[in-house]
Write a protein that holds these residues in place. Structure first.
Motif, PDB file in Angstrom:
ATOM      1  N   HIS A   1      33.894  59.036  41.050  1.00 14.84           N
ATOM      2  CA  HIS A   1      32.904  60.073  41.364  1.00 14.84           C
ATOM      3  C   HIS A   1      31.811  60.148  40.295  1.00 14.84           C
ATOM      4  CE1 HIS A   1      36.017  61.461  44.216  1.00 14.84           C
ATOM      5  NE2 HIS A   1      34.949  61.792  44.919  1.00 14.84           N
ATOM      6  N   GLU A   2      32.180  59.904  39.035  1.00 14.04           N
ATOM      7  CA  GLU A   2      31.163  59.880  37.974  1.00 14.04           C
ATOM      8  C   GLU A   2      30.213  58.704  38.175  1.00 14.04           C
ATOM      9  OE1 GLU A   2      33.785  61.924  34.392  1.00 14.04           O
ATOM     10  OE2 GLU A   2      33.742  59.751  34.592  1.00 14.04           O
ATOM     11  N   SER A   3      30.775  57.554  38.501  1.00 17.04           N
ATOM     12  CA  SER A   3      29.934  56.377  38.738  1.00 17.04           C
ATOM     13  C   SER A   3      28.990  56.612  39.909  1.00 17.04           C
ATOM     14  CB  SER A   3      30.807  55.143  39.005  1.00 17.04           C
ATOM     15  OG  SER A   3      31.546  54.807  37.855  1.00 17.04           O
ATOM     16  N   LEU A   4      29.517  57.218  40.983  1.00 19.69           N
ATOM     17  CA  LEU A   4      28.679  57.533  42.134  1.00 19.69           C
ATOM     18  C   LEU A   4      27.609  58.546  41.742  1.00 19.69           C
ATOM     19  CD1 LEU A   4      27.923  57.386  45.117  1.00 19.69           C
ATOM     20  CD2 LEU A   4      29.705  59.106  45.564  1.00 19.69           C
ATOM     21  N   GLY A   5      27.988  59.565  40.987  1.00 15.35           N
ATOM     22  CA  GLY A   5      27.030  60.574  40.545  1.00 15.35           C
ATOM     23  C   GLY A   5      25.905  59.965  39.732  1.00 15.35           C
ATOM     24  N   GLU A   6      26.242  59.038  38.843  1.00 13.49           N
ATOM     25  CA  GLU A   6      25.215  58.384  38.031  1.00 13.49           C
ATOM     26  C   GLU A   6      24.283  57.551  38.904  1.00 13.49           C
ATOM     27  OE1 GLU A   6      27.241  56.445  34.758  1.00 13.49           O
ATOM     28  OE2 GLU A   6      28.132  58.353  34.150  1.00 13.49           O
ATOM     29  N   LEU A   7      24.841  56.872  39.891  1.00  9.96           N
ATOM     30  CA  LEU A   7      24.014  56.086  40.820  1.00  9.96           C
ATOM     31  C   LEU A   7      23.084  57.011  41.623  1.00  9.96           C
ATOM     32  CD1 LEU A   7      23.308  53.388  42.207  1.00  9.96           C
ATOM     33  CD2 LEU A   7      25.171  53.855  43.797  1.00  9.96           C
ATOM     34  N   LEU A   8      23.635  58.120  42.097  1.00  3.85           N
ATOM     35  CA  LEU A   8      22.818  59.074  42.855  1.00  3.85           C
ATOM     36  C   LEU A   8      21.701  59.655  41.992  1.00  3.85           C
ATOM     37  CD1 LEU A   8      25.692  60.812  44.827  1.00  3.85           C
ATOM     38  CD2 LEU A   8      23.848  59.423  45.816  1.00  3.85           C
TER      39      LEU A   8
ATOM     40  N   GLU B   1      23.191  65.626  45.586  1.00  8.61           N
ATOM     41  CA  GLU B   1      24.367  64.822  45.931  1.00  8.61           C
ATOM     42  C   GLU B   1      25.121  64.407  44.672  1.00  8.61           C
ATOM     43  OE1 GLU B   1      23.674  61.900  49.323  1.00  8.61           O
ATOM     44  OE2 GLU B   1      21.631  62.570  48.828  1.00  8.61           O
ATOM     45  N   ALA B   2      24.381  64.096  43.620  1.00  7.94           N
ATOM     46  CA  ALA B   2      25.007  63.722  42.349  1.00  7.94           C
ATOM     47  C   ALA B   2      25.813  64.892  41.798  1.00  7.94           C
ATOM     48  CB  ALA B   2      23.947  63.290  41.341  1.00  7.94           C
ATOM     49  N   LEU B   3      25.249  66.091  41.862  1.00 12.91           N
ATOM     50  CA  LEU B   3      25.961  67.285  41.397  1.00 12.91           C
ATOM     51  C   LEU B   3      27.285  67.429  42.144  1.00 12.91           C
ATOM     52  CD1 LEU B   3      26.200  69.918  39.804  1.00 12.91           C
ATOM     53  CD2 LEU B   3      24.723  70.995  41.525  1.00 12.91           C
ATOM     54  N   ALA B   4      27.263  67.277  43.444  1.00 11.36           N
ATOM     55  CA  ALA B   4      28.488  67.380  44.245  1.00 11.36           C
ATOM     56  C   ALA B   4      29.508  66.324  43.824  1.00 11.36           C
ATOM     57  CB  ALA B   4      28.165  67.251  45.733  1.00 11.36           C
ATOM     58  N   SER B   5      29.046  65.130  43.515  1.00  8.28           N
ATOM     59  CA  SER B   5      29.942  64.056  43.107  1.00  8.28           C
ATOM     60  C   SER B   5      30.585  64.348  41.746  1.00  8.28           C
ATOM     61  CB  SER B   5      29.182  62.725  43.073  1.00  8.28           C
ATOM     62  OG  SER B   5      30.074  61.662  42.888  1.00  8.28           O
ATOM     63  N   PHE B   6      29.789  64.811  40.793  1.00  7.42           N
ATOM     64  CA  PHE B   6      30.342  65.156  39.480  1.00  7.42           C
ATOM     65  C   PHE B   6      31.325  66.325  39.596  1.00  7.42           C
ATOM     66  CE2 PHE B   6      26.391  63.062  37.898  1.00  7.42           C
ATOM     67  CZ  PHE B   6      27.007  62.067  37.146  1.00  7.42           C
TER      68      PHE B   6
ATOM     69  N   ALA C   1      39.959  65.703  37.828  1.00  2.00           N
ATOM     70  CA  ALA C   1      40.212  65.413  36.406  1.00  2.00           C
ATOM     71  C   ALA C   1      39.436  66.430  35.571  1.00  2.00           C
ATOM     72  CB  ALA C   1      39.778  63.988  36.073  1.00  2.00           C
ATOM     73  N   LYS C   2      40.089  67.543  35.288  1.00  2.00           N
ATOM     74  CA  LYS C   2      39.421  68.620  34.556  1.00  2.00           C
ATOM     75  C   LYS C   2      39.141  68.215  33.113  1.00  2.00           C
ATOM     76  CE  LYS C   2      41.155  72.357  37.359  1.00  2.00           C
ATOM     77  NZ  LYS C   2      40.212  72.125  38.379  1.00  2.00           N
ATOM     78  N   HIS C   3      38.183  68.875  32.524  1.00  2.00           N
ATOM     79  CA  HIS C   3      37.840  68.717  31.104  1.00  2.00           C
ATOM     80  C   HIS C   3      37.260  67.355  30.758  1.00  2.00           C
ATOM     81  CE1 HIS C   3      39.770  72.534  30.744  1.00  2.00           C
ATOM     82  NE2 HIS C   3      40.926  72.051  31.101  1.00  2.00           N
ATOM     83  N   ARG C   4      36.567  66.726  31.685  1.00  3.28           N
ATOM     84  CA  ARG C   4      35.920  65.438  31.406  1.00  3.28           C
ATOM     85  C   ARG C   4      34.485  65.687  30.968  1.00  3.28           C
ATOM     86  NH1 ARG C   4      37.885  60.684  32.307  1.00  3.28           N
ATOM     87  NH2 ARG C   4      35.827  59.844  32.718  1.00  3.28           N
ATOM     88  N   SER C   5      34.200  65.355  29.712  1.00  2.86           N
ATOM     89  CA  SER C   5      32.852  65.599  29.197  1.00  2.86           C
ATOM     90  C   SER C   5      31.803  64.839  29.994  1.00  2.86           C
ATOM     91  CB  SER C   5      32.762  65.256  27.706  1.00  2.86           C
ATOM     92  OG  SER C   5      33.067  63.901  27.478  1.00  2.86           O
TER      93      SER C   5
END
Length: 102
Positions: free
Chosen positions: A14-21, A29-34, A41-45
């Motif tokens: 989801h982070e990789s998708l968010g960065e691509l978006l 859409e990126a916000l939703a992915s992050f 996975a809570k607490h991921r900086s």
């Protein structure tokens, strides 16, 4: 054949998708992915940083503030020490653990 990494090392899907978006100008859409990454996975900086950046670009001040505060918490910095209405990524990247997101 060797397959390449789908995204940055250590990033969730989801982070990789968010960065691509984000790179393609699709901040909402990126916000939703992050945020989906944070559900799993809570607490991921990296997820909080990406969500804050996406919210900022989408003009979503409430989500931006919430994610900056959570990123500060994960980094071990008082939320009071972070700008209440920081609207620029430069200040976001000054948080002590922001280097983990790059």
């Amino acid at each position: 054949a060797t397959l390449g990494s789908p995204g940055p090392v250590g990033a969730t899907a989801h982070e990789s998708l968010g960065e691509l978006l984000l790179k393609t100008g699709r901040a909402r859409e990126a916000l939703a992915s992050f945020e989906e990454s944070l559900k799993m996975a809570k607490h991921r900086s990296r997820s909080y940083f990406g969500a804050a950046k996406a919210a900022n670009l989408a003009g979503d001040v409430d989500h931006y503030k919430a994610h900056v505060a959570k990123l500060a918490e994960v980094c071990g910095v008082s939320a009071a020490a972070t700008p209440a209405q920081d609207r620029n990524d430069v200040q976001l990247s000054t948080l002590p653990c922001a280097w983990l997101t790059r």
